[in-house]
Scaffold this motif. Sequence first.
Motif, PDB file in Angstrom:
ATOM      1  N   ALA A  26      31.560  50.089  64.201  1.00  0.00           N
ATOM      2  CA  ALA A  26      32.772  50.300  63.415  1.00  0.00           C
ATOM      3  C   ALA A  26      32.523  49.849  61.983  1.00  0.00           C
ATOM      4  O   ALA A  26      31.724  48.939  61.732  1.00  0.00           O
ATOM      5  N   VAL A  27      33.195  50.505  61.044  1.00  0.00           N
ATOM      6  CA  VAL A  27      33.014  50.230  59.624  1.00  0.00           C
ATOM      7  C   VAL A  27      34.369  49.875  59.015  1.00  0.00           C
ATOM      8  O   VAL A  27      35.398  50.457  59.367  1.00  0.00           O
ATOM      9  N   GLU A  28      34.352  48.920  58.082  1.00  0.00           N
ATOM     10  CA  GLU A  28      35.560  48.533  57.370  1.00  0.00           C
ATOM     11  C   GLU A  28      35.306  48.685  55.876  1.00  0.00           C
ATOM     12  O   GLU A  28      34.326  48.145  55.354  1.00  0.00           O
ATOM     13  N   ILE A  29      36.165  49.432  55.186  1.00  0.00           N
ATOM     14  CA  ILE A  29      36.056  49.628  53.743  1.00  0.00           C
ATOM     15  C   ILE A  29      37.243  48.937  53.093  1.00  0.00           C
ATOM     16  O   ILE A  29      38.407  49.230  53.406  1.00  0.00           O
ATOM     17  N   PRO A  44      38.649  38.760  47.420  1.00  0.00           N
ATOM     18  CA  PRO A  44      39.776  38.740  48.363  1.00  0.00           C
ATOM     19  C   PRO A  44      39.382  38.988  49.810  1.00  0.00           C
ATOM     20  O   PRO A  44      40.151  38.675  50.725  1.00  0.00           O
ATOM     21  N   TRP A  45      38.197  39.551  50.027  1.00  0.00           N
ATOM     22  CA  TRP A  45      37.800  39.954  51.382  1.00  0.00           C
ATOM     23  C   TRP A  45      36.795  38.993  52.009  1.00  0.00           C
ATOM     24  O   TRP A  45      36.385  39.189  53.156  1.00  0.00           O
ATOM     25  N   GLU A  46      36.386  37.981  51.278  1.00  0.00           N
ATOM     26  CA  GLU A  46      35.385  37.044  51.804  1.00  0.00           C
ATOM     27  C   GLU A  46      36.003  36.125  52.853  1.00  0.00           C
ATOM     28  O   GLU A  46      37.182  35.775  52.785  1.00  0.00           O
ATOM     29  N   ASP A  50      35.253  39.281  61.630  1.00  0.00           N
ATOM     30  CA  ASP A  50      35.394  40.349  62.616  1.00  0.00           C
ATOM     31  C   ASP A  50      33.990  40.826  62.951  1.00  0.00           C
ATOM     32  O   ASP A  50      33.006  40.268  62.467  1.00  0.00           O
ATOM     33  N   ASN A  51      33.873  41.814  63.794  1.00  0.00           N
ATOM     34  CA  ASN A  51      32.531  42.255  64.175  1.00  0.00           C
ATOM     35  C   ASN A  51      32.220  43.661  63.681  1.00  0.00           C
ATOM     36  O   ASN A  51      31.479  44.410  64.293  1.00  0.00           O
ATOM     37  N   MET A  52      32.801  44.005  62.511  1.00  0.00           N
ATOM     38  CA  MET A  52      32.543  45.310  61.926  1.00  0.00           C
ATOM     39  C   MET A  52      31.571  45.206  60.749  1.00  0.00           C
ATOM     40  O   MET A  52      31.400  44.138  60.174  1.00  0.00           O
ATOM     41  N   GLU A  53      30.973  46.323  60.418  1.00  0.00           N
ATOM     42  CA  GLU A  53      30.131  46.399  59.226  1.00  0.00           C
ATOM     43  C   GLU A  53      31.061  46.621  58.042  1.00  0.00           C
ATOM     44  O   GLU A  53      31.781  47.619  57.975  1.00  0.00           O
ATOM     45  N   ARG A  54      31.053  45.705  57.070  1.00  0.00           N
ATOM     46  CA  ARG A  54      32.086  45.676  56.046  1.00  0.00           C
ATOM     47  C   ARG A  54      31.524  46.010  54.665  1.00  0.00           C
ATOM     48  O   ARG A  54      30.444  45.559  54.294  1.00  0.00           O
ATOM     49  N   PHE A  55      32.302  46.784  53.902  1.00  0.00           N
ATOM     50  CA  PHE A  55      31.914  47.163  52.552  1.00  0.00           C
ATOM     51  C   PHE A  55      33.116  47.030  51.623  1.00  0.00           C
ATOM     52  O   PHE A  55      34.233  47.417  51.971  1.00  0.00           O
ATOM     53  N   ALA A  56      32.887  46.488  50.444  1.00  0.00           N
ATOM     54  CA  ALA A  56      33.891  46.488  49.384  1.00  0.00           C
ATOM     55  C   ALA A  56      33.569  47.647  48.452  1.00  0.00           C
ATOM     56  O   ALA A  56      32.401  47.917  48.160  1.00  0.00           O
ATOM     57  N   GLU A 266      42.216  41.999  64.778  1.00  0.00           N
ATOM     58  CA  GLU A 266      40.964  41.799  65.498  1.00  0.00           C
ATOM     59  C   GLU A 266      40.860  42.730  66.702  1.00  0.00           C
ATOM     60  O   GLU A 266      41.731  42.776  67.561  1.00  0.00           O
ATOM     61  N   VAL A 267      39.775  43.488  66.720  1.00  0.00           N
ATOM     62  CA  VAL A 267      39.456  44.361  67.843  1.00  0.00           C
ATOM     63  C   VAL A 267      37.976  44.184  68.129  1.00  0.00           C
ATOM     64  O   VAL A 267      37.156  44.147  67.215  1.00  0.00           O
ATOM     65  N   CYS A 268      37.635  44.067  69.378  1.00  0.00           N
ATOM     66  CA  CYS A 268      36.227  43.872  69.747  1.00  0.00           C
ATOM     67  C   CYS A 268      35.555  45.225  69.917  1.00  0.00           C
ATOM     68  O   CYS A 268      35.905  45.999  70.809  1.00  0.00           O
TER      69      CYS A 268
END
Length: 279
Positions: A26-29, A44-46, A50-56, A266-268
């Motif tokens: 899963a990806v989070e933008i 603000p996002w630091e 969670d267990n997603m791949e995160r990008f700002a 939060e979702v696993c």
Amino acid sequence: MARRTGNIDEFEFIAIGDYHNQGRLAVEILISGFVFSKEDYVRPWEGQIDNMERFALLWESRNLIAVSTAIQDWLTSSLALELMRQGAMMTVLSSLVAALALPAVLLSATNFIDSKWSIAVDRSDKAGRLLAEVLLKGYQGNRPVTLIGYSLGARVIFSCLQALSETERNAELVERVVLLGAPIAIKDENWEAARKMVAGRFINAYSTKDWMLGVAFRASLLTNGLAGLQPVDVQGIENVDVTDTIEGHSSYLWSTRKILERLELEVCYPVFKSKEKEE
């Protein structure tokens, strides 16, 4: 893509967190929209776990810093301080909700914000369409995407959803959406179409104290409502009142994490490990 979109000078994904290239499914933008430096696109996002791949998303920093600084300068002006002391800003919010005209003194005082704000709004709409093209091309690896943004960053997301709704291939690209302090009209925007582009939760978080958002976006929203100030009455959209957390528009810079914890996102998600990695 930037050339085709036009006028977008900066559009870059910054990896944040610890879960990159680890088979996350899963990806989070994450998209900031009220910033005073490039660090504010990430700050603000630091710390969010969670267990997603995160990008700002780093976008149009020159224009966003300019409008944010103009608003902040106005906030610290003697006129704004006097209006706040007199409690006039609560009248402003009441006027917005009731679709009445703002006080003339307030209109004239904020004229210098208008040009910068108009440019930033235009860039946010174009950045949203560019984000939609990124998702359609599968640069995120065709994984479920969560989109979270505040201020004009929320508008980028809404523009992205609108662009997706105009295409034939749009199903299951976006799983969840969170809009925080969104400068988006309620009446003259197709919220129903945007909602259909989101498979899971669609959250609109608003603060009734965010009068600066109403002042900055007053021209087109006096009669159309404002998502960052009030609920959006559309089926499937979850409205969350964060007035107790957000005192003003700049509060989103340091209160975003607290709001997201409150939303219980939060979702696993499972982690995919290839045979090469296992060996």
